[in-house]
Scaffold this motif. Sequence first.
Motif, PDB file in Angstrom:
ATOM      1  N   LYS A 168      36.207  43.178  40.523  1.00  0.00           N
ATOM      2  CA  LYS A 168      35.905  41.895  39.890  1.00  0.00           C
ATOM      3  C   LYS A 168      34.777  42.074  38.889  1.00  0.00           C
ATOM      4  N   GLU A 179      39.118  39.023  47.151  1.00  0.00           N
ATOM      5  CA  GLU A 179      38.412  38.294  46.101  1.00  0.00           C
ATOM      6  C   GLU A 179      37.442  39.181  45.316  1.00  0.00           C
ATOM      7  N   ASN A 180      37.191  40.386  45.797  1.00  0.00           N
ATOM      8  CA  ASN A 180      36.345  41.334  45.067  1.00  0.00           C
ATOM      9  C   ASN A 180      37.125  42.085  43.994  1.00  0.00           C
ATOM     10  N   PHE A 181      38.402  41.751  43.854  1.00  0.00           N
ATOM     11  CA  PHE A 181      39.257  42.495  42.924  1.00  0.00           C
ATOM     12  C   PHE A 181      40.056  41.584  42.001  1.00  0.00           C
ATOM     13  N   ILE A 182      40.490  42.183  40.903  1.00  0.00           N
ATOM     14  CA  ILE A 182      41.381  41.535  39.947  1.00  0.00           C
ATOM     15  C   ILE A 182      42.717  42.261  40.030  1.00  0.00           C
ATOM     16  N   ALA A 237      32.226  47.866  37.293  1.00  0.00           N
ATOM     17  CA  ALA A 237      33.386  47.119  36.816  1.00  0.00           C
ATOM     18  C   ALA A 237      33.551  47.304  35.311  1.00  0.00           C
TER      19      ALA A 237
END
Length: 326
Positions: free
Chosen positions: A261, A116-119, A89
């Motif tokens: 994330k 939810e593992n990402f922005i 990340a």
Amino acid sequence: MFGRKLATLTVGGIVAVATFYADMVSVKAEYPDRPIKVIVGFRAGGATDTLSKLFTKPLGPILGQPVVTTTVSGGGGAIGTAQAARSKADGYTLVVGSNGTMTVSPQTRNTGYTHENFISLGRMAAVPTGWAVRADSPIKTMQDLVAHVKKNPNTNYTSVGTGSSVHLTAALWADAAGIKLNHIGNRGGRGAIVKLLSKEVDFIVVSATNFPARLKKGKSDLRPLAVSTAKRWSYAPTVPTVTETGVNQTAASWWGLFAPKGTPAAAVAKLRAAVKKVGTSPEMAATLKKFYYTPAYANEAAMAKIIAADLATNKKGLAFLGRLKK
């Protein structure tokens, strides 16, 4: 005496070296200082790949580094997305996410990631879903199609893929229309059209981007029946909306850029600013329209609402299909 001077010089040298090193680290930490990779989870030449290349190309000059797409296809986009979730990340590995990869696949199986593992860095574009039959079909409207399916319970159709967001849109439409459909497995819009023209299926539900070019020719091998926009789609204004045909439904396939994330806030801020600049530019809007994508930039707050709504809608569709992850 000499020893004390040597010690003083040594300490001074150490301080100088440390200061120089700190400055070098500061310079090196300026993001980005090398090319940025964008993972595309679908095959080269497809709708996602085409859009990704169109959108990421102008990001490079804004960020001061090349932004290069790389294909990691398979699993309906889930394999590439999972690889991105496992990536460091640091802002140098991004992924093109869609409502399929972010809100459908994780609800059907263990993909190794969720949204939810990402922005979210911003939405790039969207396209509506479209229904069509062969041009020589006796079915001329969506009302005709519903009547046909009720008389012929074994009516076959196909979409861009089993368990895709487009497949779910079709399932929710069928549920609202009070009909049951027999879905034939397939990969991609082109494959769906081949199945339709070869009479393997009676109708298709695909990206509406397959319609405008055919309609412009004046003579088409397809007869579009409806699109899933709230208002008539500007690229095919003669085609009614699904709501106009009796079922209150709107839906769209969308694509956005995401970072793993934990990506540093400074990098996220630069990426979001760049995505916004490209996504809201008249030049990108003109480019997207050439390929029948709908310019639909959305920032991170809007994307959070879009994803939440899609998760709820798709959960209902997956339950109807019996494909929710156990």
